[in-house]
Design a protein around this motif. Sequence first.
Motif, PDB file in Angstrom:
ATOM      1  N   ASP A  23      -1.880   7.866  -3.405  1.00  0.00           N
ATOM      2  CA  ASP A  23      -2.026   8.217  -4.815  1.00  0.00           C
ATOM      3  C   ASP A  23      -3.273   7.576  -5.411  1.00  0.00           C
ATOM      4  OD1 ASP A  23       0.250   9.787  -4.885  1.00  0.00           O
ATOM      5  OD2 ASP A  23       1.550   8.086  -5.343  1.00  0.00           O
ATOM      6  N   LEU A  24      -3.555   6.360  -4.942  1.00  0.00           N
ATOM      7  CA  LEU A  24      -4.750   5.656  -5.414  1.00  0.00           C
ATOM      8  C   LEU A  24      -6.007   6.413  -4.963  1.00  0.00           C
ATOM      9  CD1 LEU A  24      -4.939   3.159  -7.084  1.00  0.00           C
ATOM     10  CD2 LEU A  24      -5.008   1.784  -5.025  1.00  0.00           C
ATOM     11  N   TRP A  34     -14.533   0.332  -3.501  1.00  0.00           N
ATOM     12  CA  TRP A  34     -13.792  -0.045  -4.707  1.00  0.00           C
ATOM     13  C   TRP A  34     -12.289  -0.110  -4.460  1.00  0.00           C
ATOM     14  CZ3 TRP A  34     -16.124   2.247  -9.812  1.00  0.00           C
ATOM     15  CH2 TRP A  34     -17.485   1.957  -9.844  1.00  0.00           C
ATOM     16  N   VAL A  35     -11.806   0.697  -3.530  1.00  0.00           N
ATOM     17  CA  VAL A  35     -10.352   0.788  -3.365  1.00  0.00           C
ATOM     18  C   VAL A  35      -9.902   0.353  -1.969  1.00  0.00           C
ATOM     19  CG1 VAL A  35      -8.337   2.272  -3.529  1.00  0.00           C
ATOM     20  CG2 VAL A  35     -10.335   2.732  -4.941  1.00  0.00           C
ATOM     21  N   ASP A  52      -2.731   3.242  -0.434  1.00  0.00           N
ATOM     22  CA  ASP A  52      -1.900   4.144  -1.228  1.00  0.00           C
ATOM     23  C   ASP A  52      -2.603   5.500  -1.434  1.00  0.00           C
ATOM     24  OD1 ASP A  52      -0.297   5.375  -3.054  1.00  0.00           O
ATOM     25  OD2 ASP A  52      -0.103   3.635  -4.385  1.00  0.00           O
ATOM     26  N   ASN A  66      -6.095   9.573  -4.274  1.00  0.00           N
ATOM     27  CA  ASN A  66      -6.125  10.810  -5.064  1.00  0.00           C
ATOM     28  C   ASN A  66      -6.673  10.569  -6.463  1.00  0.00           C
ATOM     29  OD1 ASN A  66      -5.333  12.939  -3.440  1.00  0.00           O
ATOM     30  ND2 ASN A  66      -3.172  12.398  -3.613  1.00  0.00           N
ATOM     31  N   LEU A  67      -6.315   9.411  -7.039  1.00  0.00           N
ATOM     32  CA  LEU A  67      -6.828   9.087  -8.373  1.00  0.00           C
ATOM     33  C   LEU A  67      -8.347   9.052  -8.351  1.00  0.00           C
ATOM     34  CD1 LEU A  67      -6.461   7.970 -11.324  1.00  0.00           C
ATOM     35  CD2 LEU A  67      -6.571   5.710 -10.288  1.00  0.00           C
ATOM     36  N   PHE A  68      -8.902   8.380  -7.335  1.00  0.00           N
ATOM     37  CA  PHE A  68     -10.355   8.285  -7.263  1.00  0.00           C
ATOM     38  C   PHE A  68     -10.982   9.633  -6.912  1.00  0.00           C
ATOM     39  CE2 PHE A  68     -12.096   4.042  -7.952  1.00  0.00           C
ATOM     40  CZ  PHE A  68     -10.927   3.423  -8.348  1.00  0.00           C
ATOM     41  N   ARG A  69     -10.251  10.432  -6.146  1.00  0.00           N
ATOM     42  CA  ARG A  69     -10.754  11.757  -5.842  1.00  0.00           C
ATOM     43  C   ARG A  69     -10.782  12.609  -7.118  1.00  0.00           C
ATOM     44  NH1 ARG A  69      -9.582  16.097  -2.503  1.00  0.00           N
ATOM     45  NH2 ARG A  69      -7.335  15.923  -2.595  1.00  0.00           N
ATOM     46  N   SER A  70      -9.731  12.433  -7.944  1.00  0.00           N
ATOM     47  CA  SER A  70      -9.676  13.219  -9.175  1.00  0.00           C
ATOM     48  C   SER A  70     -10.782  12.811 -10.141  1.00  0.00           C
ATOM     49  CB  SER A  70      -8.310  13.073  -9.849  1.00  0.00           C
ATOM     50  OG  SER A  70      -8.215  11.864 -10.568  1.00  0.00           O
ATOM     51  N   ALA A 105      -8.141  -3.162  -0.806  1.00  0.00           N
ATOM     52  CA  ALA A 105      -6.716  -2.970  -0.524  1.00  0.00           C
ATOM     53  C   ALA A 105      -6.376  -3.416   0.892  1.00  0.00           C
ATOM     54  CB  ALA A 105      -6.328  -1.505  -0.733  1.00  0.00           C
TER      55      ALA A 105
END
Lengths: 250, 258
Positions: B151-152, B169-170, B149, B154-158, B174
């Motif tokens: 967005d996932l 971790w992701v 995903d 991007n979340l970790f990038r943010s 996944a």
Amino acid sequence: MDKLVVEHIEKSFDGLPILTPISFSVREREFVSILGPSGCGKSTLLHLCAGLSRPDSGAVRIDGNDAVCMPGTVSYMQQKDLLLPWCTVVQNAGIPLMLKGMSRPDALGKAASFLPEFGLEGFSGYFPSQLSGGMRQRAALLRTYLYRSDIMLLDEPLGALDAITREQMQKWLAAMIEKLGTTVLMVTHDIDEALLLSDRILIFSPLPASIVAELSVQLPHPRIQEQTLLPDFISLKRRVLEHLSMNGAV
Amino acid sequence: MKRKPLRFDKYIPAAAAGVFLLLLWELTADFSGISSYLLPAPSVIAGAFVSRISLIGFHALMTVLAAISGLVVSIAVGAVLAVAIDRFSLIKKIIYPSLVVSQTIPVIAIYPLMLLWFGYGIIPKIVVVVLVCFFPLCVNFADGLAGTDKDLINLFRSMNAGRLRTFFWVRFPAALPYFFSGLKIAATYSIIGAVIGEWLGSEYGLGVYMLRSYRAFQTPQVFAAIGAVVIISLLTVGIVMIVERIFVPWHIKKGEMQ
């Protein structure tokens, strides 16, 4: 003091302009909502503010520092809760702390200590798939808060919830943000939500987005659902609707 | 997470159908007068299986040994290749076409050559197993890594997580469900791959046993060996599914809820 400043931001994708020059600022501890029709570039704007993509021109400043393409300066909650399905509630919430270098037990301990406040007491060992939509959203919000408590960008944080849960969450979120003293920039397309939560509302036009109006919301706190039936609220709502319809958004 | 116990009641219809077919087969073979080297009855096959259980067991063990070794090598090679393909687009451009080409090689044609290179031992069998197994493993895992995903990520990038931690971790967890669907395919292929290798030239294994039985017109024994292959394949897939439940319980759970 301005916490977040956006200056003349422009962005286009494949020649399609998404954001025409947009400028605004958010003061410390202020709650500002961006209200506009779906697909008007609101999320793109938050993406830029979070440092995840580069604007074609313009500047973003956070605490006075350049934040263009500098991820990590704000905490950013996207539309989906994006909880990791293989991690428990407390592990999910503790992720930002571990990313910042806190040891695993400390991070989990700190995250656990916030669970009651976020309405998740007793659910620390649950997996996201075992939670209700509202609880997932609260867990995601806790994770967002634990990354950076002073400034949060929220992209339709309650968008995925049913109407009743959404009302409860609005009330809870309003009280929570007030207590935490966090600066918030929230994107929504729900007028009531914007009015209930915000100090100020920026109304966006359809694509290419520009700010067509700015409304300051001076309703008494704490704002509760019943206020949506009072004259002050309704007259503000009427003004919002006028602005939206004037620009062909409604 | 509380794991639901494995449930077998969903297999009842399939088992019932299997029993019915066996019965039909038994009756046909018994009463049609067709001789048993052309169509052995299930009871005859079962008899052959039981009476030669130690011999079949020995050959089955050899087959399983080759299949498991090949599968382990395939997992290692497939996973490393998948990560490399995912990380460097140049590697993807170079390797991907040859991966597909590797699947078009007729094993039968090159096996004699492999016998010359590696001898009649376990090595050529392992090579065949790897050849058929690493492709589904590698492609599925690479697809899983690529399909995380956005967005996932991007979340970790943010949150300034960095590439390595985002991976572990992701993206890696996944992609695990995809890896396991590849592994389920590879697990069945591995047994068949080993048997084919044995058939084409080896000293031990169920493939060898089948070939010898054929030449001796011992059709019941051929079918007994086929039965052994089926049982082993089912067991292998069963083991993979159990391991999957242990490593990706969240995915199983999601599937059950849908």
